[in-house]
Design a protein around this motif. Structure first.
Motif, mmCIF file in Angstrom:
data_model
loop_
_atom_site.group_PDB
_atom_site.id
_atom_site.type_symbol
_atom_site.label_atom_id
_atom_site.label_comp_id
_atom_site.label_asym_id
_atom_site.label_seq_id
_atom_site.Cartn_x
_atom_site.Cartn_y
_atom_site.Cartn_z
ATOM 1 N N VAL A 24 0.970 -1.058 0.126
ATOM 2 C CA VAL A 24 -0.172 -0.054 -0.005
ATOM 3 C C VAL A 24 0.656 1.283 -0.236
ATOM 4 C CG1 VAL A 24 -2.009 -1.151 1.138
ATOM 5 C CG2 VAL A 24 -0.416 0.280 2.517
ATOM 6 N N LEU A 25 0.259 2.389 -0.460
ATOM 7 C CA LEU A 25 0.778 3.779 -0.524
ATOM 8 C C LEU A 25 -0.264 4.487 -0.053
ATOM 9 C CD1 LEU A 25 3.041 5.622 -1.501
ATOM 10 C CD2 LEU A 25 1.723 5.919 -3.612
ATOM 11 N N VAL A 26 0.029 5.539 0.894
ATOM 12 C CA VAL A 26 -0.671 6.423 1.420
ATOM 13 C C VAL A 26 -0.348 7.920 1.280
ATOM 14 C CG1 VAL A 26 -1.846 7.341 3.444
ATOM 15 C CG2 VAL A 26 -1.262 5.021 3.400
ATOM 16 N N ILE A 27 -1.096 8.525 0.516
ATOM 17 C CA ILE A 27 -0.820 9.941 -0.011
ATOM 18 C C ILE A 27 -1.812 11.019 0.563
ATOM 19 C CG2 ILE A 27 0.635 9.107 -1.834
ATOM 20 C CD1 ILE A 27 -1.705 10.074 -3.928
ATOM 21 N N LEU A 28 -1.626 12.366 0.431
ATOM 22 C CA LEU A 28 -2.690 13.363 0.505
ATOM 23 C C LEU A 28 -3.286 13.419 -0.846
ATOM 24 C CD1 LEU A 28 -0.763 15.974 2.870
ATOM 25 C CD2 LEU A 28 -2.361 14.408 3.472
ATOM 26 N N ASP A 29 -4.587 13.683 -0.683
ATOM 27 C CA ASP A 29 -5.364 13.838 -1.694
ATOM 28 C C ASP A 29 -5.249 15.367 -2.284
ATOM 29 O OD1 ASP A 29 -8.371 12.604 -2.840
ATOM 30 O OD2 ASP A 29 -7.702 14.847 -3.463
ATOM 31 N N ILE A 30 -4.958 15.495 -3.634
ATOM 32 C CA ILE A 30 -4.565 16.814 -4.232
ATOM 33 C C ILE A 30 -5.830 17.783 -3.950
ATOM 34 C CG2 ILE A 30 -5.224 16.489 -6.734
ATOM 35 C CD1 ILE A 30 -2.297 17.497 -6.927
ATOM 36 N N ASN A 31 -7.048 17.295 -4.045
ATOM 37 C CA ASN A 31 -8.031 18.145 -3.830
ATOM 38 C C ASN A 31 -8.939 17.600 -2.778
ATOM 39 O OD1 ASN A 31 -8.193 18.270 -7.313
ATOM 40 N ND2 ASN A 31 -7.757 20.088 -5.958
ATOM 41 N N PRO A 32 -8.573 17.999 -1.451
ATOM 42 C CA PRO A 32 -9.092 17.494 -0.272
ATOM 43 C C PRO A 32 -10.514 18.145 0.045
ATOM 44 C CG PRO A 32 -7.499 18.918 0.276
ATOM 45 C CD PRO A 32 -7.464 18.923 -0.977
ATOM 46 N N VAL A 33 -11.436 17.198 0.440
ATOM 47 C CA VAL A 33 -12.575 17.427 1.180
ATOM 48 C C VAL A 33 -12.391 18.456 2.318
ATOM 49 C CG1 VAL A 33 -14.753 16.666 2.225
ATOM 50 C CG2 VAL A 33 -13.594 15.811 0.351
ATOM 51 N N LEU A 71 -4.703 11.283 11.979
ATOM 52 C CA LEU A 71 -5.541 12.808 11.776
ATOM 53 C C LEU A 71 -6.219 13.374 13.073
ATOM 54 C CD1 LEU A 71 -7.275 11.531 8.283
ATOM 55 C CD2 LEU A 71 -5.494 13.172 8.835
ATOM 56 N N LYS A 72 -6.830 12.456 13.940
ATOM 57 C CA LYS A 72 -7.433 12.851 14.989
ATOM 58 C C LYS A 72 -6.275 13.364 16.083
ATOM 59 C CE LYS A 72 -10.450 11.240 18.768
ATOM 60 N NZ LYS A 72 -11.013 10.449 19.422
ATOM 61 N N GLU A 73 -4.995 12.693 16.095
ATOM 62 C CA GLU A 73 -4.151 13.155 17.217
ATOM 63 C C GLU A 73 -3.369 14.461 16.582
ATOM 64 O OE1 GLU A 73 -0.756 10.066 17.105
ATOM 65 O OE2 GLU A 73 0.659 11.629 17.824
ATOM 66 N N LYS A 74 -3.181 14.446 15.339
ATOM 67 C CA LYS A 74 -2.400 15.652 14.864
ATOM 68 C C LYS A 74 -3.249 16.963 14.347
ATOM 69 C CE LYS A 74 1.714 13.884 15.124
ATOM 70 N NZ LYS A 74 2.938 14.509 16.083
ATOM 71 N N LEU A 75 -4.503 16.451 13.895
ATOM 72 C CA LEU A 75 -5.323 17.794 13.416
ATOM 73 C C LEU A 75 -6.488 18.108 14.423
ATOM 74 C CD1 LEU A 75 -5.733 16.874 9.494
ATOM 75 C CD2 LEU A 75 -3.753 18.443 10.827
ATOM 76 N N GLY A 76 -6.453 16.989 15.331
ATOM 77 C CA GLY A 76 -7.769 17.218 16.263
ATOM 78 C C GLY A 76 -9.256 17.217 15.572
ATOM 79 N N CYS A 77 -9.251 16.502 14.265
ATOM 80 C CA CYS A 77 -10.456 16.572 13.802
ATOM 81 C C CYS A 77 -11.552 15.807 14.720
ATOM 82 C CB CYS A 77 -10.378 15.773 12.506
ATOM 83 S SG CYS A 77 -9.848 13.973 12.445
ATOM 84 N N ASP A 78 -12.812 16.162 14.573
ATOM 85 C CA ASP A 78 -13.790 15.471 15.624
ATOM 86 C C ASP A 78 -14.301 14.244 14.928
ATOM 87 O OD1 ASP A 78 -14.039 17.938 17.131
ATOM 88 O OD2 ASP A 78 -15.225 19.037 15.282
ATOM 89 N N GLY A 79 -13.938 13.676 13.602
ATOM 90 C CA GLY A 79 -14.462 12.521 13.240
ATOM 91 C C GLY A 79 -14.017 12.409 11.867
ATOM 92 N N THR A 80 -13.961 11.221 11.273
ATOM 93 C CA THR A 80 -13.665 10.908 9.753
ATOM 94 C C THR A 80 -14.672 10.049 8.991
ATOM 95 O OG1 THR A 80 -12.236 9.129 11.099
ATOM 96 C CG2 THR A 80 -10.962 10.743 10.451
ATOM 97 N N PRO A 103 -10.703 13.679 7.300
ATOM 98 C CA PRO A 103 -11.009 14.446 8.684
ATOM 99 C C PRO A 103 -12.214 15.279 8.615
ATOM 100 C CG PRO A 103 -9.256 15.745 7.282
ATOM 101 C CD PRO A 103 -9.575 14.518 6.601
ATOM 102 N N ARG A 104 -13.094 15.138 9.572
ATOM 103 C CA ARG A 104 -14.272 16.054 9.595
ATOM 104 C C ARG A 104 -14.322 16.818 11.022
ATOM 105 N NH1 ARG A 104 -18.352 14.822 6.262
ATOM 106 N NH2 ARG A 104 -18.949 16.604 7.219
ATOM 107 N N TYR A 105 -15.127 17.815 10.911
ATOM 108 C CA TYR A 105 -15.245 18.841 11.844
ATOM 109 C C TYR A 105 -16.438 18.964 11.931
ATOM 110 C CZ TYR A 105 -10.222 19.049 11.179
ATOM 111 O OH TYR A 105 -8.950 18.851 10.842
ATOM 112 N N LYS A 106 -16.952 19.372 13.420
ATOM 113 C CA LYS A 106 -18.431 19.526 13.816
ATOM 114 C C LYS A 106 -19.067 20.657 12.683
ATOM 115 C CE LYS A 106 -18.539 18.324 18.502
ATOM 116 N NZ LYS A 106 -17.139 18.132 19.272
ATOM 117 N N ASP A 107 -18.451 21.877 12.643
ATOM 118 C CA ASP A 107 -18.852 22.908 11.483
ATOM 119 C C ASP A 107 -18.112 23.166 10.190
ATOM 120 O OD1 ASP A 107 -21.029 23.425 13.618
ATOM 121 O OD2 ASP A 107 -19.408 24.306 14.713
ATOM 122 N N ASP A 108 -17.739 22.014 9.524
ATOM 123 C CA ASP A 108 -17.054 22.031 8.562
ATOM 124 C C ASP A 108 -17.780 22.423 7.401
ATOM 125 O OD1 ASP A 108 -17.730 19.641 7.409
ATOM 126 O OD2 ASP A 108 -16.000 18.594 8.297
#
Ligand code: AMP
Length: 133
Positions: A24-33, A71-80, A103-108
């Motif tokens: 597997v390879l993990v990358i950042l999506d170039i056009n993130p939600v 994502l939770k640890e480093k960005l503090g997102c509320d969910g995924t 990563p998702r946030y309550k009011d994103d």
């Protein structure tokens, strides 16, 4: 023709890599939600989710879990959201199996485009019988 992901795996085009192992390879999506939106990509090409061996799927999901934790640890997102678009009808743009970890946030302000439907009388039972594994 090679997909964008094959070109990334082969080092032909750049990506922001978060993790790599034999399969597997993990990358950042170039056009993130939302920023940090990651893609867990199978190195071997499976155009369709249903073609992928269960062992590879399990490894991809374990990797997606590690990404979600990070994502939770480093960005503090509320969910995924962890999702696979399987087939063009389901919104798959790149026919090369990958799992989105978003990563998702309550009011994103982001929403899925789904609107829900209802079953007619007795129909849910028919579906249940037809789809029982
Ligand atoms: P899907 O619609 O499930 O096939 O998702 C494909 C994803 O790949 C989309 O979210 C795109 O933003 C993303 N994508 C396309 N090209 C690149 C690229 N060169 N690097 C990183 N992500 C990409």
């Amino acid at each position: 023709m090679a997909t964008v992901f094959e070109m990334i795996i082969n080092g032909e085009i750049p990506s922001t890599k978060l993790y790599e192992d034999e399969t597997v390879l993990v990358i950042l999506d170039i056009n993130p939600v939302c920023k940090g939106h990651s893609l867990v990509i199978s190195k071997k090409v499976y155009p369709d989710f249903t073609d992928c061996p269960a062992s590879q799927l399990a490894h991809m999901m374990e990797t997606a879990q590690s990404v979600a934790r990070k994502l939770k640890e480093k960005l503090g997102c509320d969910g995924t959201n962890i999702l696979i678009n399987n087939g063009p009808a389901a919104g798959q743009e790149i026919p090369h199996l990958h799992i989105h970890v978003i990563p998702r946030y309550k009011d994103d302000g982001q929403h899925f485009g789904f609107s829900k439907t209802c079953y007619a009388d007795g129909e849910i039972k028919e579906y249940g019988e037809k789809l029982a594994l």
